[in-house]
Design an enzyme around this catalytic site. Structure first.
Site, short mmCIF file in Angstrom:
data_model
loop_
_atom_site.label_atom_id
_atom_site.label_comp_id
_atom_site.label_asym_id
_atom_site.label_seq_id
_atom_site.Cartn_x
_atom_site.Cartn_y
_atom_site.Cartn_z
N THR A 7 0.81 -1.22 0.00
CA THR A 7 0.00 0.00 0.00
C THR A 7 0.85 1.27 0.00
OG1 THR A 7 -0.17 -0.16 2.41
CG2 THR A 7 -2.00 -1.05 1.13
N GLY A 8 2.16 1.15 0.22
CA GLY A 8 3.04 2.31 0.10
C GLY A 8 3.24 2.67 -1.36
N GLN A 22 5.99 3.07 -3.33
CA GLN A 22 6.88 2.18 -4.10
C GLN A 22 6.27 0.79 -4.24
OE1 GLN A 22 9.33 3.14 -5.82
NE2 GLN A 22 9.71 5.17 -4.95
N LYS A 45 -4.56 -3.08 6.95
CA LYS A 45 -5.26 -2.76 5.70
C LYS A 45 -5.85 -3.99 5.03
CE LYS A 45 -3.40 1.70 5.04
NZ LYS A 45 -2.38 2.46 4.33
N THR A 53 14.07 -2.76 0.42
CA THR A 53 14.33 -1.72 1.43
C THR A 53 15.82 -1.45 1.63
OG1 THR A 53 12.39 -2.59 2.55
CG2 THR A 53 13.79 -1.07 3.81
N GLU A 54 16.17 -0.15 1.69
CA GLU A 54 17.57 0.19 1.98
C GLU A 54 17.68 0.72 3.40
OE1 GLU A 54 19.06 3.36 -0.51
OE2 GLU A 54 17.18 4.45 -0.42
N TYR A 114 21.21 -1.88 -14.34
CA TYR A 114 20.24 -1.55 -15.40
C TYR A 114 21.00 -1.10 -16.65
CZ TYR A 114 17.61 -0.68 -11.02
OH TYR A 114 17.09 -0.73 -9.77
N GLU A 120 31.93 -4.32 -7.10
CA GLU A 120 32.33 -2.98 -6.66
C GLU A 120 33.52 -3.13 -5.72
OE1 GLU A 120 29.07 -1.07 -4.69
OE2 GLU A 120 27.79 -1.07 -6.47
N HIS A 141 40.95 -0.45 12.27
CA HIS A 141 42.04 -1.40 12.06
C HIS A 141 41.53 -2.82 11.94
CE1 HIS A 141 45.13 1.61 12.70
NE2 HIS A 141 44.34 2.11 13.65
#
Lengths: 378, 294
Positions: free
Chosen positions: B17-18, B20, B43, B97-98, B159, B209, B247
């Site tokens: 329901t959010g 995103q 909900k 989620t981040e 992407y 990375e 360290h």
């Protein structure tokens, strides 16, 4: 991450019952002298600069005093020193203890193993990087069931502790484990951990708190890291912004794409200096704010490299056009844009109407940015 | 066949329901994904674009037989959402989620693992197999069905690279975005065997990375057990040295973690290394030309 200065780290240690030398913080030479005269700090004592940078001992920022006058002189000598650009504003004065051994102990995250890790060595008091690998013990701790007795006994054996100091270690490890989880620490490090008489005392404290846990640790919100003023503003607006030496600004979305953009610019002789990661946003106002922030960093040219996913190309284009309207004439910069992905056509059209061309190829657009920056410097 | 997803994958979206959650549920469906339910506590009984919303994952599973979840709930509540999904019997969970604290993720990972559940993410774009299904937020437009597998730690860079493969006239079997957080549910080493066993994948593109040792670990696996061709790219080769995690961090990653160590390890494992993202499609095309594709 929030790195705590030694005195802040020790305040956290105290909360969890980690044994510490008796001490107090001073911000002036007067305060330092008064702490000794009042007996709050017993003599002889050590006066330590409170900076995050390493190498304090070698840099003359750790001194010993056996009278109140000497403590004052030490404070005067240390206050105002600079370490890697960080000025000494606080001192920690502590009783000087007679110790028999110096050990190393830390608790951190092993990313590969996805487990907390205890690192222990009988060779403390020196940089742990300089200790031979086989002199360092690594012990994982499973979150289920948490730190166990047999793990604690193993650490005691590695450190060569028996009797009183071993009992002290048992309590200390429980305290560190609780601290590590309870404070959302990335790192808890004691170096040196001293054997004093029949027990252990933490002579130093290095604590790093994880940023992502800030929502449940408002007590750390005020601690400023080593950010520039612009980086500070960016943080408040939730924009990832890093300022370095260099004259090309990069606005991209996502850490990986930002880094890849940097790699390509460097390849073509560019010198990128400001990185702004929009992250995922569908609010054009955030894009506008990002551009205004970039303008204040005074780059010679700016490369906008967006691959639209959550952040749609038309959102970025709208925010950009609004920013161009707002940027003062003396802060204008050449702009090269490359926007691809979700709503690419709409975004390109908005930019074109505002007189900005989007170059679709990464290579060609990066070359154009480098040329624009070079042109601006002549 | 594909990796992890099938046409029988039935997805429950936690946090549907959010904003995103709603947007990406729609895009997952447009991709062909069978989104059968949403969950937002309080909900239950409503719908989001015809998808029924339930108060709990258990209710959603009971009513719709959902067998995979995609989590969009905010970081402070993500741990509970994951535990709830695993408890309800879900065995594949993508966490978009981040900013989830890694201490939470440690608990989530080990709980999931002890129940035989797989987490992808957090802070990740998710997984997509063109023509099959998608769990997460990778834009639909970058895909074209094909035989190239992509495994990446990045988001938007993924992407970019997947799109480059498409524009080169090639296509993807499965694209898996692992997420860049300190603790991830699925690492390169966890993901590589899935692509090794996937008959629809001929070669893989590995996008790494700087930081951590996940790429070095992957290189060791590739060297000893992975038999398909690999094209690798590491972002951040020219990035300034990052802020180290004290360290103790240096002790863990001793002699690893930089672009140089990662690229050297991958080269030694037989991977073709791209210096820039735009070199990847050419290297892939070259492998395909030389018979990488049956």
């Amino acid at each position: 991450m929030v790195k705590l200065a030694e005195w802040r780290g020790k305040a956290v240690f105290r909360k969890y019952g980690v044994p510490l030398p008796q001490g107090a913080v001073a911000r002036t030479a007067d305060e330092a002298e008064a702490l000794v005269r009042s007996g709050a700090v017993p003599l002889p004592c050590v006066v330590k600069a409170q900076v995050l940078a390493g190498g304090r001992g070698k840099g003359g920022a750790v001194r010993f005093a056996s009278t109140a006058t000497e403590a004052r002189a030490a404070a005067e000598a240390i206050l105002g020193l600079e370490f890697q650009g960080e000025r000494v504003k606080e001192l920690l004065l502590e009783e000087k203890l007679t110790l028999s051994r110096e050990l190393y102990l830390s608790l951190t995250l092993d990313r590969s193993a996805r487990l907390p890790l205890i690192i222990a060595s009988a060779h403390g008091g020196v940089e742990i990087e300089s200790v031979d690998d086989h002199e360092i013990d690594r012990q994982h701790v499973d979150p289920f069931p948490g730190l166990t007795n047999f793990e604690k006994r193993r650490v005691a054996k590695v450190l060569g502790l028996t009797g009183g100091p071993a009992k002290s270690l048992d309590r200390l490890l429980d305290a560190l484990w609780k601290l590590f989880q309870g404070e959302d620490a990335e790192l808890v490090e004691i170096n040196p951990l001293a054997v004093v008489g029949d027990g252990l005392v933490a002579l130093d404290a290095k604590v790093i708190i994880e940023d992502d846990a800030a929502f449940r640790h408002p007590e750390y919100a005020d601690i400023r890291d080593d950010r520039t003023p612009l980086e500070e503003i960016a943080r408040e607006k939730d924009i990832a912004f890093v300022q370095l030496d260099g004259d090309i600004g990069v606005i991209a979305n996502g850490a990986g794409l930002t880094m890849a953009t940097l790699d390509v610019l460097k390849e073509f002789g560019g010198n990128p200096g400001v990185f702004l990661d929009l992250g995922g946003t569908d609010d054009p106002r955030k894009v506008t704010e990002a551009f205004l922030l970039m303008a204040r960093a005074k780059p010679k040219a700016v490369f906008l490299n967006i691959f639209g996913g959550v952040t749609r190309c038309d959102t970025v284009a709208k925010g950009l056009v609004e920013a161009m309207r707002q940027v003062p004439a003396d802060e204008r910069f050449p702009l090269i844009a490359r926007i691809r992905g979700n709503n690419e056509k709409e975004g390109i059209e908005i930019l074109r109407a505002a007189g900005v061309t989007s170059i679709p190829e990464l290579k060609q657009s990066a070359q154009a940015v480098v040329a624009a920056a070079a042109g601006g410097s002549s | 066949m594909s990796v992890l997803l099938t046409r029988e994958t039935r997805v429950v979206v936690q946090g549907i329901t959010g904003h995103q959650g709603t947007v990406h549920s729609r895009q997952m469906r447009e991709f062909g994904t069978n989104v059968v339910a949403g969950v937002t506590p309080g909900k239950g009984g409503t719908t989001v674009e015809d998808v029924p919303v339930f108060d709990s994952v258990q209710l959603a599973v009971d009513a719709t037989h959902a067998n995979a979840s995609c989590i969009f709930v905010p970081a402070p509540f993500a741990k509970d959402a994951l535990l709830e999904a695993v408890d309800a019997g879900i065995r594949l969970v993508v966490i978009v989620t981040e900013h989830i604290p890694f201490h939470d993720m440690l608990v989530m990972y080990h709980y999931a693992r002890s129940h035989g559940a797989r987490i992808i993410g957090p802070n990740c774009p998710g997984i997509a197999s063109p023509g099959v299904a998608k769990l997460g937020i990778i834009p639909n437009v970058v895909f074209r069905p094909g035989r190239v597998g992509v495994i990446s730690r990045s988001g938007t860079l993924t992407y970019e690279i997947v799109n480059g493969i498409k524009e080169h006239g090639l296509g993807q079997s499965t694209c898996l975005g692992l997420g860049g957080d300190p603790v991830v549910g699925t690492s390169f080493v966890d993901a590589l065997p899935l692509f090794q066993d996937d008959p629809d994948t001929d070669l893989i593109v590995l996008v790494g990375e700087i930081g951590g040792t996940a790429e070095e670990d992957a290189a060791e696996y590739i060297r000893t057990q992975f038999t398909k061709p690999v094209v690798a790219y590491i972002a951040g080769r020219s990035a300034p040295p990052g802020k180290r995690m004290g360290h103790a961090g240096a002790i863990i990653t001793r002699g690893k973690g930089t672009a140089e160590t990662k690229l050297a390890a991958l080269r030694a494992a037989g991977a073709r290394v791209a210096r820039f993202p735009y070199e990847i499609p050419d290297l892939v095309a070259e492998i395909v030309r030389h018979g990488g594709s049956p």
